[in-house]
Design an enzyme around this catalytic site. Structure first.
Site, PDB file in Angstrom:
ATOM      1  N   ARG A  90      -1.640   6.766   9.659  1.00 47.74           N
ATOM      2  CA  ARG A  90      -1.604   6.272   8.271  1.00 47.74           C
ATOM      3  C   ARG A  90      -1.858   7.394   7.272  1.00 47.74           C
ATOM      4  O   ARG A  90      -1.935   8.568   7.628  1.00 47.74           O
ATOM      5  CB  ARG A  90      -2.632   5.161   8.133  1.00 47.74           C
ATOM      6  CG  ARG A  90      -2.295   3.992   9.061  1.00 47.74           C
ATOM      7  CD  ARG A  90      -3.011   2.774   8.631  1.00 47.74           C
ATOM      8  NE  ARG A  90      -2.714   1.641   9.476  1.00 47.74           N
ATOM      9  CZ  ARG A  90      -3.325   0.475   9.344  1.00 47.74           C
ATOM     10  NH1 ARG A  90      -4.280   0.320   8.431  1.00 47.74           N
ATOM     11  NH2 ARG A  90      -3.019  -0.533  10.123  1.00 47.74           N
TER      12      ARG A  90
ATOM     13  N   LYS B  96      -5.890   6.996  12.242  1.00 43.22           N
ATOM     14  CA  LYS B  96      -6.290   7.515  10.931  1.00 43.22           C
ATOM     15  C   LYS B  96      -6.787   8.955  11.043  1.00 43.22           C
ATOM     16  O   LYS B  96      -7.495   9.296  11.994  1.00 43.22           O
ATOM     17  CB  LYS B  96      -7.397   6.650  10.349  1.00 43.22           C
ATOM     18  CG  LYS B  96      -6.962   5.199  10.112  1.00 43.22           C
ATOM     19  CD  LYS B  96      -8.115   4.366   9.602  1.00 43.22           C
ATOM     20  CE  LYS B  96      -7.666   2.961   9.265  1.00 43.22           C
ATOM     21  NZ  LYS B  96      -8.768   2.132   8.780  1.00 43.22           N
TER      22      LYS B  96
ATOM     23  N   ARG C 270       0.857  -1.192   0.000  1.00 43.49           N
ATOM     24  CA  ARG C 270       0.000   0.000   0.000  1.00 43.49           C
ATOM     25  C   ARG C 270       0.898   1.249   0.000  1.00 43.49           C
ATOM     26  O   ARG C 270       1.822   1.348   0.810  1.00 43.49           O
ATOM     27  CB  ARG C 270      -0.887  -0.019   1.244  1.00 43.49           C
ATOM     28  CG  ARG C 270      -1.954   1.043   1.235  1.00 43.49           C
ATOM     29  CD  ARG C 270      -2.786   0.932   2.499  1.00 43.49           C
ATOM     30  NE  ARG C 270      -3.592  -0.281   2.535  1.00 43.49           N
ATOM     31  CZ  ARG C 270      -4.038  -0.847   3.668  1.00 43.49           C
ATOM     32  NH1 ARG C 270      -3.727  -0.315   4.834  1.00 43.49           N
ATOM     33  NH2 ARG C 270      -4.770  -1.926   3.630  1.00 43.49           N
TER      34      ARG C 270
ATOM     35  N   CYS D 196     -15.486  -8.668   6.097  1.00 48.89           N
ATOM     36  CA  CYS D 196     -15.461  -9.061   7.505  1.00 48.89           C
ATOM     37  C   CYS D 196     -15.780  -7.832   8.345  1.00 48.89           C
ATOM     38  O   CYS D 196     -15.978  -6.734   7.816  1.00 48.89           O
ATOM     39  CB  CYS D 196     -14.105  -9.647   7.893  1.00 48.89           C
ATOM     40  SG  CYS D 196     -12.839  -8.407   8.165  1.00 48.89           S
TER      41      CYS D 196
ATOM     42  N   CYS E 105     -14.773  -3.671  -0.086  1.00 46.88           N
ATOM     43  CA  CYS E 105     -13.362  -3.912   0.222  1.00 46.88           C
ATOM     44  C   CYS E 105     -12.858  -5.054  -0.661  1.00 46.88           C
ATOM     45  O   CYS E 105     -13.603  -5.624  -1.439  1.00 46.88           O
ATOM     46  CB  CYS E 105     -13.211  -4.270   1.691  1.00 46.88           C
ATOM     47  SG  CYS E 105     -13.821  -5.928   2.061  1.00 46.88           S
TER      48      CYS E 105
ATOM     49  N   CYS F 146     -13.476  -2.375   6.147  1.00 44.77           N
ATOM     50  CA  CYS F 146     -12.561  -1.492   5.411  1.00 44.77           C
ATOM     51  C   CYS F 146     -13.296  -0.583   4.428  1.00 44.77           C
ATOM     52  O   CYS F 146     -12.801   0.486   4.098  1.00 44.77           O
ATOM     53  CB  CYS F 146     -11.517  -2.310   4.669  1.00 44.77           C
ATOM     54  SG  CYS F 146     -10.375  -3.127   5.783  1.00 44.77           S
TER      55      CYS F 146
ATOM     56  N   CYS G  32      -7.432 -11.253   0.882  1.00 42.04           N
ATOM     57  CA  CYS G  32      -7.421 -10.822   2.273  1.00 42.04           C
ATOM     58  C   CYS G  32      -7.607 -12.018   3.209  1.00 42.04           C
ATOM     59  O   CYS G  32      -8.599 -12.740   3.118  1.00 42.04           O
ATOM     60  CB  CYS G  32      -8.513  -9.786   2.529  1.00 42.04           C
ATOM     61  SG  CYS G  32      -8.525  -9.296   4.260  1.00 42.04           S
TER      62      CYS G  32
ATOM     63  N   LYS H 286      -3.716   1.105  14.913  1.00 41.63           N
ATOM     64  CA  LYS H 286      -3.613   2.040  13.789  1.00 41.63           C
ATOM     65  C   LYS H 286      -4.273   3.373  14.145  1.00 41.63           C
ATOM     66  O   LYS H 286      -5.133   3.436  15.044  1.00 41.63           O
ATOM     67  CB  LYS H 286      -4.276   1.435  12.559  1.00 41.63           C
ATOM     68  CG  LYS H 286      -5.731   1.070  12.736  1.00 41.63           C
ATOM     69  CD  LYS H 286      -6.217   0.313  11.525  1.00 41.63           C
ATOM     70  CE  LYS H 286      -7.589  -0.277  11.759  1.00 41.63           C
ATOM     71  NZ  LYS H 286      -8.013  -1.152  10.658  1.00 41.63           N
TER      72      LYS H 286
HETATM   73  S1  SF4 Z   1     -13.086  -5.563   5.602  1.00 43.06           S
HETATM   74 FE1  SF4 Z   1     -12.184  -7.452   6.229  1.00 43.06          FE
HETATM   75  S2  SF4 Z   1     -12.272  -8.673   4.391  1.00 43.06           S
HETATM   76 FE2  SF4 Z   1     -12.519  -6.608   3.726  1.00 43.06          FE
HETATM   77  S3  SF4 Z   1     -10.475  -5.970   3.212  1.00 43.06           S
HETATM   78 FE3  SF4 Z   1     -10.901  -5.300   5.307  1.00 43.06          FE
HETATM   79  S4  SF4 Z   1     -10.052  -6.948   6.518  1.00 43.06           S
HETATM   80 FE4  SF4 Z   1     -10.262  -7.772   4.471  1.00 43.06          FE
END
Ligand code: SF4
Length: 1502
Positions: free
Chosen positions: A1032, A1105, A963, A1377, A1332, A1381, A1338, A1103
């Protein structure tokens, strides 16, 4: 001959040596065959009498070292134990100017055992030869500085007088000339293992014929300069001695016709007599045994040879074919023009004199003409020390079976100490079990236990007294020397005698009954070929796991030429690699037909090694009666090709400063090489930070995990030595780490109770093969997906299913499962709750295992989470194991967490450099995975192929995500092109624009990682702090058209990013190869002097932000960040300052109600001048007061709510640190958090065009070459100097910014040409949808996200289009998940993955991003979501107010309650069930489902 030869040799030694070691039979009997001749007064040599058991070889080496020049000699009679004891000294001995004279008594087996040792070996058949060879040996030793072994016969024969013995004067002159011609040692020798081929020769094929110049009897001595080349030196030495003695001295002599078709090659006396007895027989007398001069030998073997026999004196032959046969075969094979004679056999050479030579010749003739020519014929009389005439016999000597070579060697080496527990060929007990590895292992353990018992009894007797002083003394000595084979044997004999008169006592009686175990035996388990089929089967694993001093000899008989005929799945596991990987074991790979001495080394070292040893023995043959030449050929092929490498692995060598690994053959198999590479790397890693070695190694790829597995086992086994309690195997299956953590705790608690506990991930344990052997097993599993076992337990589950019922009888077990009773709220899904735990429990019962404690179930929904159930279950386990009464007072060890890793990382260096260099795995160490996040890269693996690769025994397909740090998301066209090049060269040819306005690369393999980093650096960008526990990438509203403030705001984003950037010298050193001011400043312990002025060595707890938004667009979702800065304009329309929002954050853990999404709290206003410092102080409060013990509670949002008890107190602390009070927030208004597509003109007249691309994925697909189009655009903008830029948006889109008005049309045309103008055709849902990455890269993804968004958004779009609302923007966000993100917790429609195909559905987020959504339905599929949304959208269509966003509508009318603050996120959620208020919906919205989805209640306490 006996006396004459010994006297001649002694005389030469006496006048040519600096010192002589005269080996006497025993200290009490200082006579040797040489003693009488060692008394000459004129001699210079000092004579040292050394008894044979007092390591004369060591004495020889010492004297050799002490002598500045000249030769040191050793004189001895052949004795097995003497010569065997030479073996350990050979490496040191070989390169000394020493001569070893051995008087043999008819059998050369002992001497020939040293033939592959690197010694130069001469043989003499007659007294004259012994005299000449003694001179030759001196000459060679003096000129080459290499040790020479000369052996000669002491059996009386025809030639027992020395002819023309040299005078003392000539001898002295010869010695003087030899010394003067000495040079540095020949370069050729490569020590004791200088073997390149099957015969142990070191490849010195003579290039000069027999290397002997015919002398003319001149009495003067030539002293030719040494060439430093062994062949030449030997040749010169032969010349010199021939000149000295006046007769031809040569390495091989041919007697008889050089045209003969029958040939006998003889190593031993009688060659000449044999030849005289049969004129048709050519006889070759071998005098130079080593080096094996193939060319020289070939030069004397008649090319006419059709039938050939090799004869050597080796009555106790260990191989069916003797070494001479091997030498001749090798010589013949070395010359393409020569073929192996049609008849090619070997035999034993007996005693031949003129009187029996004729019979012997006949026997030779018979053997050569026999249809069934074999290798057992004896030529001559049976050898006796005195030459008693005996009738010639043709009775064959029974050749040993191929494998018996090793048994005989064991016998010879260890004699009475040898205890072979079993043998595949031992047929005394017909029951097959008697030869099974388990039986053998049990026997050995029994013996060792008896010895342990003896030791305890002796200790007790010594401690308590009551024995005679003499016995006390002997017993004490035995305790000290019990592991010394020689001393323990001597002492045990003594105390056996004393015991008979000792008075009875329990200790004495025990000692008496156990005294037979006093000797330190060499215990061997001999394993058949079949053992090698699966290392997990049989006793190999048990032996390794025991850690005891048990030796295994395991045969492999698979011929090299048949290696591919075995089904790959049935191929033998490589026991050597397995044992080395297991750790703590001595391992040797040997082949007796390739290198006999290496076998000797291996046997001796294995015996000496204090722990398990595995000696692999290669004896390849197709049938038991296979011709020896076949065995030889197969061995040669296997060894030469590297298929069967010869090596020795001695872990104890390291502590002695020696190499752990010795390669005894030239080739090494690839797997072995990889193992060694890994081993080196692993050692480095472990040594670098020993306290973290477990974690370092446990995180490697499959192969390294294997290594780690063994390391862990080894460590545990060691620990278990001190534990007396019952064994307990704890197997866990865990995806998220909770079950693993619990299992670790259980293991620690078990050990605290004295239980011998081992802990492994389920799939790391060979369940199918070894579970049945375990006594007590605990299964601890969490629940994954749709009630499946977690990834690392799925093979175990399969293996259990494949087992036959009853196969685990004898195993005691208990299972603890962890799950969430609410995860699957519908009654019909209730069985998913803790399904793996329940499944394991039932299956184990079916397999006959005995359940000793009832199934325990931990439920996330219990008041104390899974601990509620665990606390009930664990005591049942202790009770079942009988340790429940044990009180444990010690504190449990603190597990290693991220904080430990950070502090131990030497400012984020860790072992990243070493990990990158490790070619054996695509992974890096687990700790380094945490550290590389700070460097902007995450290790990931392809989840799509995980199962297949696991099944194929491969490590996951590891790769890295990188990244970039691009503050504000702005880059020039030139920079973009460079970033694109990185994707092309090192990534997967795509780039992902992230929700933090930067780009990510995926699928960068480890080997490309550094190049990719450097590629990014070429674009004048970096990846520092793009991830990790630091501040970040700082975000900033991207659309400059919306406000004149933008320029200032963008500058702020860059300033904040720079201001809060970690220093990270490590980054520049590791990735950019740049020196830093800390690079060369090493502190004690190897740490670099470095510092982080802002962060310190611990960095932040989590983290951090920061995002800046410029009203009215909240496109950066500034409330989702730890710090949100809301730009406020002054009356002059210029930037005045920022409203400061703190404590926003998205990440949640499913089922953990103490975690929640939180929108930031606006606590005040800061001026432009105050902003940087205010941001810094907010971050430092988090640094100082954030929760470092629990990463799930470590974000600033929890610090504010839990530590500071709310934003008010936090504000006060901030003001205290700043030294002034914050101003009250200024008013502002956000309208949306989406992007504004298409063209916009700014205040300067420049144009900006926001492009849409699905999910921010910059890629090329047929018909949609967005990436190429963008690249071409950048090329043009750069070439034509548009002065334009690219800006990435927080919703994963891209703006072509700052386009001069006169370029607008060109850009429009370009966008159309490349199909990049899709924003013109999109509906509202698509414009405001994002996802995401999730699968496949991931590692945390629970459900699809990026890959499902297109289809899902299309379905949602249809719902809205049905009501003519297709242009309505509804922020629809999907995350794979609960980390969220894509900020799905703020979505008006939010989906958060829970399991494959299953999501938590959220509704009610504010369209301006100021309010989080709320759970509407748990664990629903995409179809169910559409069904649930249908009436909601209908209701919205019918009853919304003008311009009312979807999220606001559903909360206004009560379809879902609004989330007023993070901590109340779960309150009133519909996943709690359909509440009262839900049934009183406003008129017109009664089509909504009421209780249609049955949703059980959840605890809402935070
Ligand atoms: S929300 Fe969860 S699954 Fe999606 S990119 Fe972030 S860590 Fe990975």
């Amino acid at each position: 001959m006996a006396a004459a030869a010994a006297a001649a040799v002694a005389k030469v030694a006496l006048h040519s040596s600096r010192s002589i070691v005269n080996v006497t039979p025993a200290a009490s009997s200082p006579a040797s065959p040489f003693s009488a001749s060692l008394t000459a007064k004129s001699a210079d040599a000092s004579v040292h009498d050394v008894a044979f058991h007092n390591e004369p070889a060591a004495e020889l080496i010492n004297l050799s070292k002490a002598a500045a020049s000249g030769v040191v000699s050793l004189l001895a009679s052949a004795d097995t134990s003497l010569l065997t004891r030479f073996v350990p000294h050979l490496p040191a001995l070989v390169n000394t100017a020493s001569v070893i004279h051995i008087a043999t008594s008819g059998d050369h087996a002992d001497v020939l055992a040293l033939r592959s040792s690197g010694l130069i070996i001469l043989h003499s058949s007659t007294a004259t030869e012994a005299h000449d060879h003694a001179l030759l040996a001196v000459r060679i030793a003096a000129t080459t500085k290499r040790a020479v072994l000369h052996y000669f016969e002491t059996v009386d024969g025809d030639n027992d007088a020395v002819q023309d013995e040299v005078t003392e004067a000539d001898l002295k002159s010869f010695v003087a000339s030899s010394s003067s011609s000495a040079t540095s040692p020949s370069t050729a020798p490569n020590g004791v293992n200088g073997v390149n081929g099957v015969n142990g020769s070191n490849g010195y094929a003579a290039s000069n014929g027999n290397g002997v110049a015919n002398g003319n009897g001149a009495s003067h001595v030539k002293a030719p300069a040494s060439t430093g080349d062994l062949d030449a030196d030997l040749s010169a030495a032969y010349d010199a001695v021939s000149d000295l003695v006046g007769r031809e001295v040569k390495p091989f002599a041919l007697y008889g016709s050089s045209q003969a078709s029958d040939v006998a090659v003889v190593l031993g006396p009688g060659a000449e007599a044999l030849s005289k007895a049969d004129s048709s027989l050519a006889v070759i007398d071998v005098r130079l045994v080593r080096p094996s001069l193939a060319t020289s030998l070939l030069s004397v073997i008649p090319t006419s040879a059709k039938r050939l026999i090799t004869l050597e004196r080796s009555a106790r032959r260990t191989t069916r074919i003797g070494p001479l046969f091997v030498d001749v075969a090798t010589a013949l094979q070395s010359d393409d023009s020569r073929s192996i004679p049609a008849t090619f056999v070997s035999g034993s050479l007996g005693h031949i004199t003129s009187s029996n030579a004729s019979d012997a010749a006949k026997t030779v003739s018979n053997a050569l003409s026999s249809q069934k020519a074999g290798h057992g014929v004896l030529i001559g009389d049976t050898v006796k020390k005195t030459a008693a005439p005996a009738p010639a016999t043709t009775a064959p000597v029974t050749p040993p079976k191929h494998e018996e070579a090793y048994s005989i060697m064991l016998d010879q080496v260890f004699k009475e100490r040898l205890a072979v527990i079993n043998s595949p060929h031992d047929e005394t007990d017909p029951h097959p079990a008697a030869r099974s590895p388990e039986y053998a292992f049990g026997q050995v353990m029994g013996q060792l236990e008896q010895r342990d018992a003896l030791e305890r009894a002796v200790k007790s007797a010594v401690r308590t007294g009551g024995v005679s002083p003499e016995l006390h003394d002997i017993l004490s000595q035995w305790l000290v020397s019990k592991d010394d084979s020689t001393k323990s044997a001597a002492l045990s004999a003594k105390f056996s005698t004393l015991l008979s008169s000792a008075s009875s006592s329990p200790d004495i009686d025990s000692i008496k009954s156990l005294v037979s175990h006093a000797d330190n035996k060499s215990r061997w388990i001999v394993g058949s070929d079949a053992w090698a089929y699966d290392a997990g089967m049989g006793g190999v694993h048990h032996v390794l796991a025991s850690g005891r001093n048990v030796n295994m000899l395991i045969f492999d008989t698979l011929p090299y030429s048949k290696r591919d005929s075995i089904d790959a799945s049935k191929r033998k596991k490589d026991i050597g690699l397995y044992a080395m990987s297991y750790g703590g074991a001595y391992v040797a790979s040997t082949a007796v037909y390739a290198d006999y001495t290496q076998v000797l080394h291996a046997l001796l070292e294995a015996d000496k090694f204090d722990g398990p040893s595995v000696v692999l023995a290669y004896v390849p043959y197709r049938t038991v009666d296979a011709a020896a030449i076949e065995v030889l050929k197969e061995t040669k092929l296997a060894v030469d090709s590297g298929y069967w490498p010869l090596y020795r692995w001695d872990p104890s060598a390291e502590s002695k400063g020696k190499e752990v690994f010795r390669l005894d053959s030239t080739r090494v198999r690839e797997q072995l090489r990889e193992f060694l590479d890994r081993q080196n790397h692993l050692s480095f890693l472990a040594n670098a930070r020993p306290e973290l070695s477990y974690d370092l190694a446990s995180s490697q790829g499959t192969a390294l995990r294997e290594r780690q597995k063994s390391k862990a086992k080894e460590a545990y086994e060691k620990m278990l030595d001190n534990l007396d309690g019952p064994p307990l195997l704890i197997l866990f299956a865990s995806d998220g780490g909770n079950a693993e953590k619990q299992a670790k705790k259980l293991s620690a608690r078990a050990k605290a109770r004295g239980i011998a506990a081992r802990l492994l991930a389920m799939d790391d344990f060979p369940v199918a093969e070894e579970l049945k052997d375990e006594e007590n097993v605990i299964f601890l599993t969490s629940t994954a997906g749709q009630g499946e076992a977690p990834q690392n337990g799925r093979l175990t589950w399969k293996a259990l299913q494949a087992m036959e019922s009853g196969s685990l009888s004898g195993v005691k077990y208990s299972v603890f499962g962890m799950g969430d009773s609410h995860y699957w709220p519908r009654p019909e899904d209730a069985h998913y709750y803790n399904k793996p735990g329940k499944d394991f429990d039932l299956r184990l019962e079916k397999l006959g295992a005995e359940r000793v404690a009832d199934l325990g179930l931990g439920d996330d929904q219990d008041p104390d989470g899974p601990q509620t159930g665990y606390k009930v279950w664990e005591p049942l386990v202790w009770k079942a194991m009988g340790v429940d009464a044990i009180e444990v007072k010690e504190a449990e060890p603190e597990p290693i967490n991220n904080e430990h890793m950070k502090i131990a990382s030497n400012y984020l260096r860790g072992t990243i450099v070493e990990g990158l260099a490790d070619k054996s795995t695509g992974a890096i160490a687990e700790t380094d995975q945490q550290l590389t996040k700070f460097h902007g890269t995450y290790m990931q693996y392809d989840r799509d192929t995980l199962d297949e690769r696991k099944a194929a025994g491969l490590e996951p397909a590891y790769s890295f995500m990188i990244r970039c740090r691009i503050p504000g998301g702005v880059c020039t066209p030139k920079q973009w092109m460079q970033l694109d090049d990185v994707a092309e060269q090192y990534g997967n040819k795509t780039m992902k624009i992230t929700t933090r306005q930067t780009i990510q690369y995926h699928c960068v393999v480890k080997g490309n990682l550094k190049s990719a980093m450097q590629g990014i650096n070429k674009a004048c960008l970096d990846t520092i702090a793009a991830c990790g526990d630091v501040n970040r990438n700082v975000m900033c509203s991207p659309n400059p058209a919306i406000s004149q403030l933008h320029d200032d705001v963008y500058e702020f984003s860059k300033s904040i990013s720079e201001y809060l950037l970690p220093r990270m010298n490590a980054y520049h050193e590791i990735w950019l190869d740049k020196g830093t001011d800390s690079k060369n400043q090493l502190l004690a312990g190897g740490a670099l002097k470095d510092y982080e002025p802002l962060y310190g060595p611990y960095y932040l707890p989590r983290k951090f932000k920061i995002a800046i938004a410029v009203p009215p667009r909240n496109d950066t979702d500034c409330f989702a960040h730890d710090i949100g800065l809301i730009a406020i304009a002054g009356k002059d329309k210029k930037l005045k300052g920022f409203n400061l929002s703190v404590g926003g954050g998205m990440g949640v853990t499913h089922s953990m109600k103490v975690t929640y999404p939180r929108a930031g709290s606006v606590i005040g206003f800061v001026t432009c001048e105050q902003t940087l410092e205010a941001c810094k102080q907010v971050m430092l409060i988090q640094r100082d007061t954030g929760n470092r013990a629990n990463r799930k509670q470590a974000r600033l949002k929890y610090t504010i709510d839990n530590y500071w008890k709310g934003p008010e107190n936090f504000r006060k602390e901030l003001e205290r640190r700043l030294g002034y009070q914050l101003a009250e927030p200024e008013s502002y208004k956000f309208t949306t958090n989406t992007d504004e597509y298409g063209w916009k003109k700014d205040h300067r007249g420049n144009w900006h065009c926001t492009l849409w691309l699905e999910n921010g994925r910059v890629k090329d697909v047929p018909g949609e070459e967005f990436r190429k189009g963008l690249y071409e655009l950048c090329r043009r903008m750069d070439a034509e100097e548009w002065g334009s830029k690219l800006r990435m948006t927080p919703n994963q889109h891209i703006i072509v910014a700052d386009v001069p008005a006169d370029r607008k049309q060109a850009l429009e045309e370009h966008l159309r040409a490349w199909n990049m103008d899709q924003y013109e055709r999109l509906t509202g849902v698509f414009k405001s949808a994002s996802a995401c990455v999730a699968f496949p890269t991931c590692g945390l993804a629970m459900a699809e996200s990026e890959r499902m968004l297109g289809g899902f958004a299309g379905r949602v779009e249809k719902l809205f289009a049905r009501w003519n609302l297709q242009e309505t923007e509804v922020t629809t966000r999907v995350s794979g998940c609960a980390n969220g993100c894509s900020r799905s917790w703020l979505g008006e429609i939010g989906l958060v993955g829970k399991a494959p195909g299953t999501y938590l559905l959220l509704l009610g987020g504010a369209h301006d991003g100021s309010r989080p959504s709320k759970p509407y339905a748990e664990s629903v599929t995409e179809d169910e979501i559409i069904k649930l949304l249908e009436p909601v959208v209908e209701s919205y269509a019918k009853h919304k107010e003008e311009g009312e966003p979807f999220g606001d509508y559903v909360t206004r009318v009560g379809i879902i309650r609004a989330t007023t603050e993070g901590k109340r996120f779960y309150e009133d959620s519909l996943s709690n069930g359909v509440p009262e208020w839900r049934n009183a919906l406003p008129v017109g919205v009664d089509t909504l489902p009421k209780g249609k989805i049955s949703l059980p209640a959840v605890a809402t306490s935070a």
